[in-house]
Enzyme design. Sequence first.
Site, PDB file in Angstrom:
ATOM      1  N   GLU A 190     -44.503  42.279 -10.811  1.00 51.26           N
ATOM      2  CA  GLU A 190     -43.759  41.110 -10.370  1.00 51.26           C
ATOM      3  C   GLU A 190     -44.084  40.874  -8.899  1.00 51.26           C
ATOM      4  O   GLU A 190     -44.064  41.794  -8.091  1.00 51.26           O
ATOM      5  CB  GLU A 190     -42.254  41.299 -10.527  1.00 51.26           C
ATOM      6  N   ASP A 244     -40.983  31.207  -3.333  1.00 46.90           N
ATOM      7  CA  ASP A 244     -40.697  30.230  -2.287  1.00 46.90           C
ATOM      8  C   ASP A 244     -41.444  28.931  -2.604  1.00 46.90           C
ATOM      9  O   ASP A 244     -42.663  28.942  -2.797  1.00 46.90           O
ATOM     10  CB  ASP A 244     -41.180  30.789  -0.940  1.00 46.90           C
ATOM     11  N   ASP A 271     -36.431  26.906 -10.016  1.00 46.38           N
ATOM     12  CA  ASP A 271     -35.408  25.869 -10.097  1.00 46.38           C
ATOM     13  C   ASP A 271     -35.922  24.558  -9.516  1.00 46.38           C
ATOM     14  O   ASP A 271     -35.282  23.520  -9.648  1.00 46.38           O
ATOM     15  CB  ASP A 271     -34.178  26.297  -9.303  1.00 46.38           C
ATOM     16  N   THR A 323     -32.865  36.781 -13.304  1.00 48.79           N
ATOM     17  CA  THR A 323     -32.910  37.283 -11.941  1.00 48.79           C
ATOM     18  C   THR A 323     -31.618  36.873 -11.234  1.00 48.79           C
ATOM     19  O   THR A 323     -30.830  36.089 -11.764  1.00 48.79           O
ATOM     20  CB  THR A 323     -34.111  36.711 -11.169  1.00 48.79           C
ATOM     21  N   GLU A 324     -31.424  37.377 -10.031  1.00 47.79           N
ATOM     22  CA  GLU A 324     -30.233  36.988  -9.264  1.00 47.79           C
ATOM     23  C   GLU A 324     -30.239  35.489  -8.970  1.00 47.79           C
ATOM     24  O   GLU A 324     -29.206  34.834  -9.019  1.00 47.79           O
ATOM     25  CB  GLU A 324     -30.160  37.800  -7.975  1.00 47.79           C
ATOM     26  N   TYR A 325     -31.412  34.957  -8.661  1.00 42.77           N
ATOM     27  CA  TYR A 325     -31.509  33.514  -8.426  1.00 42.77           C
ATOM     28  C   TYR A 325     -31.182  32.732  -9.693  1.00 42.77           C
ATOM     29  O   TYR A 325     -30.494  31.708  -9.651  1.00 42.77           O
ATOM     30  CB  TYR A 325     -32.912  33.149  -7.929  1.00 42.77           C
ATOM     31  N   GLU A 326     -31.690  33.198 -10.805  1.00 43.48           N
ATOM     32  CA  GLU A 326     -31.440  32.510 -12.073  1.00 43.48           C
ATOM     33  C   GLU A 326     -29.942  32.465 -12.381  1.00 43.48           C
ATOM     34  O   GLU A 326     -29.406  31.428 -12.786  1.00 43.48           O
ATOM     35  CB  GLU A 326     -32.189  33.214 -13.202  1.00 43.48           C
ATOM     36  N   GLU A 363     -43.001  43.098  -2.856  1.00 41.93           N
ATOM     37  CA  GLU A 363     -42.030  42.348  -2.047  1.00 41.93           C
ATOM     38  C   GLU A 363     -42.372  42.558  -0.571  1.00 41.93           C
ATOM     39  O   GLU A 363     -42.506  43.690  -0.115  1.00 41.93           O
ATOM     40  CB  GLU A 363     -40.603  42.833  -2.345  1.00 41.93           C
ATOM     41  N   LYS A 386     -42.948  21.743   2.346  1.00 41.59           N
ATOM     42  CA  LYS A 386     -43.704  20.906   3.267  1.00 41.59           C
ATOM     43  C   LYS A 386     -45.196  20.942   2.941  1.00 41.59           C
ATOM     44  O   LYS A 386     -45.744  21.992   2.625  1.00 41.59           O
ATOM     45  CB  LYS A 386     -43.468  21.357   4.704  1.00 41.59           C
TER      46      LYS A 386
END
Length: 211
Positions: free
Chosen positions: A38, A114, A150, A190-193, A63, A118
């Site tokens: 990952e 991320d 997302d 995931t935590e974001y999900e 990471e 821009k």
Amino acid sequence: MGRIRKIKNASELIRDYPNFISKPKNAYFNNHNPLEIEIGAGKGIFLITKAIKNPDINFIGFEKDSTIVLKALRKINILNTKLNNLLFVNDSAINLNQWLNKKSIGAIYLNFPDPWPKKRHMKNRLTNSYFLQIYHGLLVDKGIIEFKTDNIDLYEYSLNSFNEFDKFKQDFATSNLYQHPNQLQHNIQTEYEQKFIKQNIAIKKFQFSKH
């Protein structure tokens, strides 16, 4: 998820954990099981769950933030079982070829990278053609890449990027994952999900495989 408060000396502290890799090696595990990675592993909830559910597969999480790596390693440390099939690297995707052998990876997971919205930062997106070339070299034949986000702009950009790169084949793509129950059977949040679902934000996902 909010700004992460930096932990002092995190880059040194992570070296004390058995699930941390400090430098590249020819082999990271004492077996010949398949290897999956990952990129942007965050606090580790996805890979830790994967490793627990799939003891016959090896996993490495990349990471670049040492504080976040430390948080992931601490999660592993409080488990009641040792995860001998999971390791973490504190480095960015730009250096993947220094850590991994060609045609050694069965699956690559890109979970909520991320979006770099821009235009001048698009070169940093983990789904541009430069990174796709790296992924292709690392994957075994028929190896897969799974991507979640997302962000609709990143989703469309990434989908186009993969489709224009003729060495991958599209297996599945949706702008709303939770409208596909069959895709949720083995889905790991995931935590974001988890956060985006609570906010009723659609999860975008696709999967491509190496020709």
